[in-house]
Design an enzyme around this catalytic site. Sequence first.
Site, PDB file in Angstrom:
ATOM      1  N   TYR A 141      -6.385  -4.292   7.123  1.00 31.93           N
ATOM      2  CA  TYR A 141      -6.522  -2.995   7.557  1.00 31.93           C
ATOM      3  C   TYR A 141      -7.705  -2.270   7.490  1.00 31.93           C
ATOM      4  O   TYR A 141      -8.262  -1.777   8.360  1.00 31.93           O
ATOM      5  CB  TYR A 141      -5.167  -2.374   7.277  1.00 31.93           C
ATOM      6  CG  TYR A 141      -5.053  -1.080   7.700  1.00 31.93           C
ATOM      7  CD1 TYR A 141      -4.852  -0.422   9.029  1.00 31.93           C
ATOM      8  CD2 TYR A 141      -5.226   0.164   7.118  1.00 31.93           C
ATOM      9  CE1 TYR A 141      -5.057   0.731   9.435  1.00 31.93           C
ATOM     10  CE2 TYR A 141      -5.191   1.398   7.174  1.00 31.93           C
ATOM     11  CZ  TYR A 141      -5.138   1.719   8.677  1.00 31.93           C
ATOM     12  OH  TYR A 141      -5.085   3.029   9.018  1.00 31.93           O
ATOM     13  N   ASN A 170      -3.351  10.207   1.878  1.00 26.02           N
ATOM     14  CA  ASN A 170      -1.786   9.672   2.397  1.00 26.02           C
ATOM     15  C   ASN A 170      -1.516  10.909   3.416  1.00 26.02           C
ATOM     16  O   ASN A 170      -1.070  11.900   2.758  1.00 26.02           O
ATOM     17  CB  ASN A 170      -1.217   9.665   1.072  1.00 26.02           C
ATOM     18  CG  ASN A 170      -1.548   8.030   0.491  1.00 26.02           C
ATOM     19  OD1 ASN A 170      -2.618   8.307   0.039  1.00 26.02           O
ATOM     20  ND2 ASN A 170      -0.596   7.381   0.278  1.00 26.02           N
ATOM     21  N   HIS A 189       6.061   3.593   4.156  1.00 31.28           N
ATOM     22  CA  HIS A 189       5.455   4.897   3.186  1.00 31.28           C
ATOM     23  C   HIS A 189       6.315   5.582   2.411  1.00 31.28           C
ATOM     24  O   HIS A 189       7.576   5.774   2.805  1.00 31.28           O
ATOM     25  CB  HIS A 189       4.932   5.662   4.322  1.00 31.28           C
ATOM     26  CG  HIS A 189       3.818   5.173   4.942  1.00 31.28           C
ATOM     27  ND1 HIS A 189       3.711   4.742   6.342  1.00 31.28           N
ATOM     28  CD2 HIS A 189       2.473   4.856   4.773  1.00 31.28           C
ATOM     29  CE1 HIS A 189       2.813   4.388   6.944  1.00 31.28           C
ATOM     30  NE2 HIS A 189       1.744   4.361   5.940  1.00 31.28           N
ATOM     31  N   ILE A 207      10.367   2.399  -7.248  1.00 30.83           N
ATOM     32  CA  ILE A 207       8.805   2.505  -7.657  1.00 30.83           C
ATOM     33  C   ILE A 207       8.231   1.245  -7.792  1.00 30.83           C
ATOM     34  O   ILE A 207       8.690   0.332  -8.634  1.00 30.83           O
ATOM     35  CB  ILE A 207       9.186   3.251  -9.010  1.00 30.83           C
ATOM     36  CG1 ILE A 207      10.055   4.425  -8.797  1.00 30.83           C
ATOM     37  CG2 ILE A 207       7.793   3.675  -9.527  1.00 30.83           C
ATOM     38  CD1 ILE A 207       9.986   5.181  -9.984  1.00 30.83           C
TER      39      ILE A 207
HETATM   40  N1  UFG Z   1       5.444   3.161  -3.062  1.00 34.91           N
HETATM   41  C1  UFG Z   1       6.438   2.972  -3.773  1.00 34.91           C
HETATM   42  N2  UFG Z   1       7.657   2.517  -3.308  1.00 34.91           N
HETATM   43  C2  UFG Z   1       7.688   2.452  -2.053  1.00 34.91           C
HETATM   44  C3  UFG Z   1       6.632   2.610  -1.142  1.00 34.91           C
HETATM   45  C4  UFG Z   1       5.340   2.971  -1.786  1.00 34.91           C
HETATM   46  O1  UFG Z   1       6.715   3.099  -5.251  1.00 34.91           O
HETATM   47  O2  UFG Z   1       9.007   2.043  -1.606  1.00 34.91           O
HETATM   48  C5  UFG Z   1       4.152   3.699  -3.803  1.00 34.91           C
HETATM   49  C6  UFG Z   1       3.090   2.677  -3.569  1.00 34.91           C
HETATM   50  O3  UFG Z   1       2.895   1.778  -4.401  1.00 34.91           O
HETATM   51  C7  UFG Z   1       1.793   3.626  -3.517  1.00 34.91           C
HETATM   52  C8  UFG Z   1       2.547   5.021  -3.176  1.00 34.91           C
HETATM   53  O4  UFG Z   1       3.633   4.951  -3.511  1.00 34.91           O
HETATM   54  O5  UFG Z   1       1.389   3.861  -4.879  1.00 34.91           O
HETATM   55  C9  UFG Z   1       1.940   5.471  -1.816  1.00 34.91           C
HETATM   56  O6  UFG Z   1       2.516   4.267  -0.742  1.00 34.91           O
HETATM   57  P1  UFG Z   1       2.355   4.422   0.551  1.00 34.91           P
HETATM   58  O7  UFG Z   1       2.759   3.238   1.116  1.00 34.91           O
HETATM   59  O8  UFG Z   1       3.326   5.551   0.973  1.00 34.91           O
HETATM   60  O9  UFG Z   1       0.762   4.702   0.945  1.00 34.91           O
HETATM   61  P2  UFG Z   1      -0.403   3.755   0.620  1.00 34.91           P
HETATM   62  O10 UFG Z   1      -1.185   4.754  -0.515  1.00 34.91           O
HETATM   63  O11 UFG Z   1      -0.233   2.385   0.153  1.00 34.91           O
HETATM   64  O12 UFG Z   1      -1.241   3.938   1.717  1.00 34.91           O
HETATM   65  C10 UFG Z   1      -1.892   4.810   2.425  1.00 34.91           C
HETATM   66  C11 UFG Z   1      -1.810   4.766   3.923  1.00 34.91           C
HETATM   67  C12 UFG Z   1      -2.587   3.420   4.421  1.00 34.91           C
HETATM   68  C13 UFG Z   1      -4.056   3.551   3.635  1.00 34.91           C
HETATM   69  C14 UFG Z   1      -3.942   3.579   2.410  1.00 34.91           C
HETATM   70  C15 UFG Z   1      -5.459   3.555   1.827  1.00 34.91           C
HETATM   71  O13 UFG Z   1      -0.482   4.905   4.260  1.00 34.91           O
HETATM   72  O14 UFG Z   1      -2.544   3.562   5.733  1.00 34.91           O
HETATM   73  O15 UFG Z   1      -3.208   4.945   1.866  1.00 34.91           O
HETATM   74  O16 UFG Z   1      -5.263   3.179   0.765  1.00 34.91           O
HETATM   75  F1  UFG Z   1      -4.430   2.194   4.206  1.00 34.91           F
END
Ligand code: UFG
Length: 329
Positions: A141, A170, A189, A207
């Site tokens: 992505y 985010n 998310h 988590i």
């Molecule tokens: N997380 C959990 N449990 C869940 C979902 C997420 O603990 O059920 C944690 C993830 O491990 C992460 C944090 O929560 O540490 C945020 O996760 P998200 O999936 O909400 O978002 P990300 O940081 O993975 O992703 C975001 C954007 C992406 C982008 C990325 C850039 O949604 O589009 O940041 O690094 F690519």
Amino acid sequence: MNILVTGGAGYIGSHVVEELQKSGFTPIVYDNFSTGHEEAVPEDVQLIEGDIHDVRFAKHIMEQFKIDAVIHFAASSLVGESMANPSKYYFNNVEGSLHLLEAMRGAGVDRIVFSSTAAVYGEPEQVPITEDSKLQPTNVYGRSKLMIEKMLADYDMAYDMRYVALRYFNAAGASPTRDIGEDHNPESHLIPLILKTAQGVRKQVAIFGTDYPTEDGTCIRDYIHVCDLAKAHVLALQHLLKGGASRVYNLGSENGFSVRQMIDSAKKITAVDFTVVEEARRAGDPAVLIASSERIRSELGWVPEHSSVDEVISTAWKWHKGHPQGYNG
Ligand code: UFG
């Protein structure tokens, strides 16, 4: 002025449509509804069902509506899916954007604001992350978005097509004024998953990893309210329409919050003591992502106004409570 918004029926796109209207622009939404929602587009906004791959149709629409600039959201955006199915991401994101640029060139439209991502940085070498940090995406992505940024730079060099690429951290929260919000299927998310648990639509929230080198062992992210993001798009557009040069900007609140902190805030705001379980790390998650947004603050005067954790969670909570099944109910 008439602004074509590709992916304008999606989460961030629909909030930008609202901000464009407030700022006196006329948005025209161009969406193929593969993930967007018709209900997210206001009734007084022209809605075109179309695909960015369809160069002739997109060019025709740009000419018909005398489009002054494009804001480009239409893309696939699930990190996990991008690793399992890279073809979809190179096709939809990279090739789709190339086709859009060709339609713009054909129609003589030479200004574009592009929806990029913090995923272009991958595992950061230092935080806060500035725009000059190393670009080493760790997933397909992020690579697809970086390739589009490079395409934009080449189109600028060769064809004078000016662009602003906005690298979101985010995105979270929902409009306090319109009945729109985040509705992905599947949802991956953190904040929507937390709130769906609080409202009983899901049984528990996990988590992902409690052994990161952070104070409480969980990942730290920079949550930025979608309305602050929307404002930045309008500022970027105004910059380009005034004849400004192509630029790349980070968009983050510059504050980091851990997964546990987000869960604790959500428990407080929703007043629900929902079930939380601890699981292993999710592959590819950096421990800490925090933006420096100094560049857009100083160059375009952008100031995030809605990105406190309380406002992010409470606006999202209002949306989720009103829409337990997203736009379907
Ligand atoms: N997380 C959990 N449990 C869940 C979902 C997420 O603990 O059920 C944690 C993830 O491990 C992460 C944090 O929560 O540490 C945020 O996760 P998200 O999936 O909400 O978002 P990300 O940081 O993975 O992703 C975001 C954007 C992406 C982008 C990325 C850039 O949604 O589009 O940041 O690094 F690519």
